[in-house]
Design a protein around this motif. Structure first.
Motif, short mmCIF file in Angstrom:
data_model
loop_
_atom_site.label_atom_id
_atom_site.label_comp_id
_atom_site.label_asym_id
_atom_site.label_seq_id
_atom_site.Cartn_x
_atom_site.Cartn_y
_atom_site.Cartn_z
N GLU A 84 63.34 63.48 86.91
CA GLU A 84 64.63 62.84 86.70
C GLU A 84 65.73 63.88 86.77
O GLU A 84 65.50 65.07 86.52
CB GLU A 84 64.68 62.18 85.31
CG GLU A 84 63.76 60.99 85.15
CD GLU A 84 63.78 60.46 83.72
OE1 GLU A 84 63.96 59.25 83.57
OE2 GLU A 84 63.63 61.27 82.78
N ILE A 103 68.75 59.81 85.54
CA ILE A 103 68.47 58.90 86.64
C ILE A 103 67.29 59.48 87.42
O ILE A 103 67.02 60.69 87.34
CB ILE A 103 69.69 58.70 87.58
CG1 ILE A 103 70.08 60.01 88.28
CG2 ILE A 103 70.87 58.10 86.84
CD1 ILE A 103 71.11 59.84 89.39
N ASP A 106 65.45 61.04 92.85
CA ASP A 106 65.58 60.71 94.28
C ASP A 106 66.61 59.60 94.52
O ASP A 106 66.70 59.06 95.61
CB ASP A 106 64.23 60.31 94.85
CG ASP A 106 63.60 59.12 94.12
OD1 ASP A 106 64.17 58.65 93.11
OD2 ASP A 106 62.53 58.66 94.56
N GLU A 107 67.40 59.26 93.51
CA GLU A 107 68.38 58.17 93.64
C GLU A 107 69.76 58.69 94.04
O GLU A 107 70.17 59.77 93.64
CB GLU A 107 68.52 57.41 92.31
CG GLU A 107 67.35 56.54 91.95
CD GLU A 107 67.27 55.27 92.77
OE1 GLU A 107 68.23 54.92 93.47
OE2 GLU A 107 66.21 54.62 92.72
N GLY A 108 70.45 57.88 94.78
CA GLY A 108 71.85 58.10 95.07
C GLY A 108 72.13 59.28 95.99
O GLY A 108 71.23 59.88 96.59
N ARG A 130 73.56 55.25 100.44
CA ARG A 130 72.90 56.14 99.47
C ARG A 130 73.52 56.03 98.08
O ARG A 130 72.93 56.48 97.10
CB ARG A 130 73.01 57.60 99.94
CG ARG A 130 72.32 57.88 101.26
CD ARG A 130 72.67 59.27 101.76
NE ARG A 130 74.10 59.39 102.04
CZ ARG A 130 74.69 60.49 102.47
NH1 ARG A 130 73.99 61.58 102.68
NH2 ARG A 130 76.00 60.51 102.71
N PHE A 132 74.48 55.24 94.46
CA PHE A 132 73.77 54.66 93.32
C PHE A 132 74.82 54.05 92.38
O PHE A 132 75.46 54.76 91.61
CB PHE A 132 72.97 55.77 92.61
CG PHE A 132 72.13 55.33 91.47
CD1 PHE A 132 70.99 54.56 91.67
CD2 PHE A 132 72.43 55.72 90.17
CE1 PHE A 132 70.20 54.18 90.60
CE2 PHE A 132 71.64 55.34 89.09
CZ PHE A 132 70.52 54.57 89.30
N ASN A 134 74.59 52.02 89.83
CA ASN A 134 74.25 51.67 88.45
C ASN A 134 75.14 52.35 87.42
O ASN A 134 75.49 51.75 86.40
CB ASN A 134 72.79 52.02 88.16
CG ASN A 134 71.83 51.16 88.94
OD1 ASN A 134 72.19 50.55 89.95
ND2 ASN A 134 70.59 51.09 88.49
#
Length: 198
Positions: A84, A103, A106-108, A130, A132, A134
């Motif tokens: 994370e 998070i 590998d997000e955003g 890409r 993110f 949230n």
């Protein structure tokens, strides 16, 4: 119809003045960048343990955001145990809410910068798949533009720095991205140096 030479000269003088002003601003920015890096290098040389690392990283982020004229930004490190990103330093509107937030690594756009080991310049996040969203949804924030670069030192990725919402019609430039990459390279080498000394 004949061209008025005085009108042409006036326009050309105005164009050259604008070009000269732009070049002067760029030179001043580069001088300030070199001064800041030199100052940070001296600070980094005095860091002897982890307790001094966070204030140095905060200083690096603050100085980068100041040079980039970005009101909001963050420095997130990878938690290798959970894969994370942990927002360890947050400057701006979400400083109180986002610090220590996690998070998936590998997000955003941040995750993309880490996995590709490349910087990303996104002038309008609404048009980038890409992004993110949230964090914006959860914290009622409005991200418009992002400049992200990975923290790489000794060939290891430690995390990512993001600068957000630079004001103006054309937020963030290629020069801004180059400056952030250099800041992140510097911070990554500081992290690698601390890790080597452990």
């Amino acid at each position: 119809m004949a061209t008025n030479p005085n009108s042409f000269l006036t326009r050309e003088n105005a164009r050259l003045k604008d070009e000269n002003d732009t070049l002067r601003d760029e030179v001043n920015l580069l001088r300030e960048f070199v001064r800041v890096l030199d100052e940070l290098g001296e600070e980094a040389a005095r860091v002897t343990d982890d307790s001094e690392l966070l204030p140095l990283l905060r200083d690096i982020l603050l100085k980068a955001l100041t040079l980039l004229d970005a009101p909001d930004g963050s420095l997130a490190l990878i938690d290798e145990n959970t894969n994370e990103l942990v927002f360890v330093i947050v400057i701006g509107t979400l400083a109180d809410q986002l610090t220590d937030y996690r998070i998936p690594a590998d997000e955003g756009i941040a995750g993309w910068a880490i996995s590709s080991r490349e910087a990303a310049l996104v002038r309008d996040v609404r048009y980038d798949t890409r992004f993110f969203a949230n964090i914006d949804s959860q914290f009622k924030f409005n991200t418009q533009s992002i400049l992200a670069a990975p923290l790489v030192g000794d060939d290891k990725v430690y995390g990512v720095v993001e600068a957000l919402n630079q004001p103006g019609d054309q937020p963030f430039s290629d020069n801004d991205m180059a400056l952030l990459k250099l800041f992140c390279r510097f911070a990554g080498e500081v992290l690698a140096d601390i890790e080597r000394r452990k």
